[in-house]
Enzyme design. Structure first.
Site, PDB file in Angstrom:
ATOM      1  N   GLY A  10      23.000  71.471  56.039  1.00  0.00           N
ATOM      2  CA  GLY A  10      22.062  70.577  55.355  1.00  0.00           C
ATOM      3  C   GLY A  10      22.707  69.242  55.038  1.00  0.00           C
ATOM      4  O   GLY A  10      22.388  68.591  54.035  1.00  0.00           O
ATOM      5  N   GLY A  13      20.777  66.007  54.100  1.00  0.00           N
ATOM      6  CA  GLY A  13      19.882  66.006  52.944  1.00  0.00           C
ATOM      7  C   GLY A  13      20.410  65.210  51.764  1.00  0.00           C
ATOM      8  O   GLY A  13      21.438  64.530  51.851  1.00  0.00           O
ATOM      9  N   GLN A  14      19.683  65.317  50.644  1.00  0.00           N
ATOM     10  CA  GLN A  14      20.021  64.509  49.459  1.00  0.00           C
ATOM     11  C   GLN A  14      21.454  64.771  48.982  1.00  0.00           C
ATOM     12  O   GLN A  14      22.214  63.831  48.736  1.00  0.00           O
ATOM     13  CB  GLN A  14      19.036  64.824  48.314  1.00  0.00           C
ATOM     14  CG  GLN A  14      19.240  63.945  47.091  1.00  0.00           C
ATOM     15  CD  GLN A  14      18.553  64.489  45.832  1.00  0.00           C
ATOM     16  OE1 GLN A  14      18.059  65.617  45.817  1.00  0.00           O
ATOM     17  NE2 GLN A  14      18.538  63.684  44.788  1.00  0.00           N
ATOM     18  N   ASP A  36      23.431  69.820  60.475  1.00  0.00           N
ATOM     19  CA  ASP A  36      22.042  69.817  60.007  1.00  0.00           C
ATOM     20  C   ASP A  36      21.149  70.168  61.194  1.00  0.00           C
ATOM     21  O   ASP A  36      21.586  70.067  62.343  1.00  0.00           O
ATOM     22  CB  ASP A  36      21.658  68.440  59.438  1.00  0.00           C
ATOM     23  CG  ASP A  36      20.515  68.514  58.447  1.00  0.00           C
ATOM     24  OD1 ASP A  36      20.736  68.259  57.249  1.00  0.00           O
ATOM     25  OD2 ASP A  36      19.387  68.852  58.860  1.00  0.00           O
ATOM     26  N   ILE A  37      19.921  70.494  60.904  1.00  0.00           N
ATOM     27  CA  ILE A  37      18.992  70.808  61.998  1.00  0.00           C
ATOM     28  C   ILE A  37      18.643  69.540  62.781  1.00  0.00           C
ATOM     29  O   ILE A  37      18.337  69.598  63.971  1.00  0.00           O
ATOM     30  CB  ILE A  37      17.727  71.528  61.454  1.00  0.00           C
ATOM     31  CG1 ILE A  37      16.935  72.152  62.596  1.00  0.00           C
ATOM     32  CG2 ILE A  37      16.863  70.612  60.606  1.00  0.00           C
ATOM     33  CD1 ILE A  37      16.070  73.297  62.166  1.00  0.00           C
ATOM     34  N   ARG A  38      18.707  68.381  62.091  1.00  0.00           N
ATOM     35  CA  ARG A  38      18.531  67.093  62.786  1.00  0.00           C
ATOM     36  C   ARG A  38      19.906  66.502  63.036  1.00  0.00           C
ATOM     37  O   ARG A  38      20.771  66.540  62.165  1.00  0.00           O
ATOM     38  CB  ARG A  38      17.718  66.123  61.924  1.00  0.00           C
ATOM     39  CG  ARG A  38      16.246  66.475  61.818  1.00  0.00           C
ATOM     40  CD  ARG A  38      15.549  65.561  60.831  1.00  0.00           C
ATOM     41  NE  ARG A  38      16.069  65.778  59.472  1.00  0.00           N
ATOM     42  CZ  ARG A  38      15.547  66.654  58.610  1.00  0.00           C
ATOM     43  NH1 ARG A  38      14.500  67.363  58.941  1.00  0.00           N
ATOM     44  NH2 ARG A  38      16.059  66.823  57.409  1.00  0.00           N
ATOM     45  N   ASP A  50      20.967  74.927  63.465  1.00  0.00           N
ATOM     46  CA  ASP A  50      19.845  75.573  62.789  1.00  0.00           C
ATOM     47  C   ASP A  50      20.395  76.844  62.141  1.00  0.00           C
ATOM     48  O   ASP A  50      20.796  77.779  62.829  1.00  0.00           O
ATOM     49  CB  ASP A  50      18.763  75.900  63.836  1.00  0.00           C
ATOM     50  CG  ASP A  50      17.597  76.671  63.245  1.00  0.00           C
ATOM     51  OD1 ASP A  50      17.651  77.012  62.037  1.00  0.00           O
ATOM     52  OD2 ASP A  50      16.647  76.948  63.985  1.00  0.00           O
ATOM     53  N   TYR A 140      10.371  78.940  46.419  1.00  0.00           N
ATOM     54  CA  TYR A 140      11.715  78.354  46.276  1.00  0.00           C
ATOM     55  C   TYR A 140      12.526  79.115  45.222  1.00  0.00           C
ATOM     56  O   TYR A 140      13.664  79.532  45.465  1.00  0.00           O
ATOM     57  CB  TYR A 140      11.558  76.886  45.876  1.00  0.00           C
ATOM     58  CG  TYR A 140      12.831  76.155  45.564  1.00  0.00           C
ATOM     59  CD1 TYR A 140      13.805  75.951  46.534  1.00  0.00           C
ATOM     60  CD2 TYR A 140      13.048  75.617  44.291  1.00  0.00           C
ATOM     61  CE1 TYR A 140      14.963  75.243  46.247  1.00  0.00           C
ATOM     62  CE2 TYR A 140      14.197  74.902  43.997  1.00  0.00           C
ATOM     63  CZ  TYR A 140      15.153  74.721  44.978  1.00  0.00           C
ATOM     64  OH  TYR A 140      16.295  74.015  44.687  1.00  0.00           O
ATOM     65  N   LYS A 144      15.885  81.344  45.728  1.00  0.00           N
ATOM     66  CA  LYS A 144      17.151  80.942  45.095  1.00  0.00           C
ATOM     67  C   LYS A 144      17.691  82.056  44.189  1.00  0.00           C
ATOM     68  O   LYS A 144      18.904  82.256  44.086  1.00  0.00           O
ATOM     69  CB  LYS A 144      16.962  79.636  44.313  1.00  0.00           C
ATOM     70  CG  LYS A 144      16.911  78.409  45.217  1.00  0.00           C
ATOM     71  CD  LYS A 144      18.255  78.191  45.894  1.00  0.00           C
ATOM     72  CE  LYS A 144      18.257  77.149  46.964  1.00  0.00           C
ATOM     73  NZ  LYS A 144      19.535  77.056  47.696  1.00  0.00           N
TER      74      LYS A 144
HETATM   75  C1  AKB Z   1      13.321  70.646  43.089  1.00  0.00           C
HETATM   76  O1  AKB Z   1      12.677  69.915  42.316  1.00  0.00           O
HETATM   77  O2  AKB Z   1      12.806  71.466  43.855  1.00  0.00           O
HETATM   78  C2  AKB Z   1      14.830  70.578  43.041  1.00  0.00           C
HETATM   79  C3  AKB Z   1      15.384  71.568  42.096  1.00  0.00           C
HETATM   80  C4  AKB Z   1      15.253  71.371  40.638  1.00  0.00           C
HETATM   81  O3  AKB Z   1      15.939  72.527  42.515  1.00  0.00           O
HETATM   82  N1  AKB Z   1      15.236  69.252  42.698  1.00  0.00           N
END
Ligand code: AKB
Length: 310
Positions: A10, A13-14, A36-38, A50, A140, A144
């Site tokens: 990743g 990413g950010q 990264d995937i890109r 990937d 998500y 996690k």
């Molecule tokens: C999100 O908003 O999904 C993330 C996080 C808090 O994990 N920034």
């Protein structure tokens, strides 16, 4: 020995786009393999990978003799609600591939960020400890939470040095975040600097824990380097630098841009934010690996503005 060859997934990413130069400064450019995937043609080290393709993950870890992995590839909360299947695939199957390949190739250390997304509406709202009610209501958050458990399982069962920490909303200016609920903070600062108004997708009183990217990078390094004998936790450290509401950020920005205006039109992300706590107890990170954030709310806003103006 760890940190001889570090794979960052990743990496575009950010977090990844800032962690790669940060780790390259600390350990040397040729020790860090961004993936990264890109693909990223501007960086000759960059590997197109990937994480849901196990054979490619196995190959990459073997080819580069990876001993340390910062596994950042993930689908965030808001995007995860738009495409739960993708979130499950990347966040669970991708992590599973990384963990399995790590066992096979004797990778020494795997760091996987978790998130305040693991908490849910039944979690207490303030100063939330590590061990608490965690019944997330987003895909998500569910992925996690499972990632934290998988890390603990791979440590207990296979001796893998899996570590992780629950990031709050991360504020940064280099690479835009990809579909999170806390992204409003970055968007609001960016619009203020551009001299525009902003329409916020969360209610003005939505209080969430936050952190500026330099502190997030410091956290990842401290956790990676933490002395094993000090660790009572592994994959679920709470970390946060400050808490704020959109209204507090609007008012702070108005100190710099007096005519800055924000309207509030909450969308589906409000429900996600409402399920998360307003503040965290980060004392375990302090006592087990010297967590020490440098940027509070005002310092973060000031530094963001200075950098965005450049
Ligand atoms: C999100 O908003 O999904 C993330 C996080 C808090 O994990 N920034």
């Amino acid at each position: 020995m760890t940190f001889e060859k570090i794979l960052v997934t990743g990496a575009g990413g950010q977090i990844g786009s800032e962690l790669v130069p940060f780790l390259s400064d600390v350990f040397g450019r040729d020790r860090v393999i961004p993936s990264d995937i890109r693909s990223n043609s501007a960086d000759s080290r960059f590997l197109k990978l990937d994480v849901t393709d196990r054979a490619s993950v196995d190959l990459a870890i073997d080819k580069y003799k990876i001993d340390t992995i910062f596994h950042l590839a993930a689908v965030l909360s808001a995007n995860g609600e738009k495409n739960p299947e993708l979130a499950y695939k990347v966040n669970i199957s991708g992590l599973y591939d990384i963990l399995e390949s790590s066992i096979k190739s004797r990778v020494k250390l795997v760091i996987t960020p978790s998130s305040i997304g693991i908490f849910g509406p039944d979690t207490p709202k303030e100063n939330v400890p590590i061990e608490t009610i965690a019944r997330p209501v987003t895909m998500y958050g569910i992925t996690k939470l499972m990632a934290e458990h998988l890390g603990n399982y791979y440590h207990a069962r296979f001796g893998l040095n899996a570590r992780g920490l629950r990031f709050p909303g991360l504020i940064s200016y280099k690479t835009p975040p990809g579909g999170g609920t806390t992204d409003y903070s970055i968007e609001m600062i960016m619009e203020a600097v551009k001299g525009k108004s902003y329409q916020c997708f969360l209610r003005e009183d939505t209080r969430l824990p936050m952190m500026y990217m330099p502190d997030a990078l410091d956290c990842l390094l401290r956790l990676a380097e933490a002395d094993e004998t000090r660790l009572k936790h592994r994959t679920d450290f709470n970390v946060s630098s400050f808490s704020m509401t959109p209204k507090q950020l609007e008012m702070e920005l108005r100190n710099y841009y007096p005519s800055f205006e924000v309207t509030y039109r909450p969308d589906f992300r409000q429900k996600i934010a409402d399920s998360w706590p307003g503040s965290l107890d980060a004392s375990a990170a302090v006592s087990e690996w010297d967590f020490h954030p440098n940027y509070d709310f005002k310092a973060t806003t000031k530094d963001m503005i200075a950098n965005l103006k450049r």
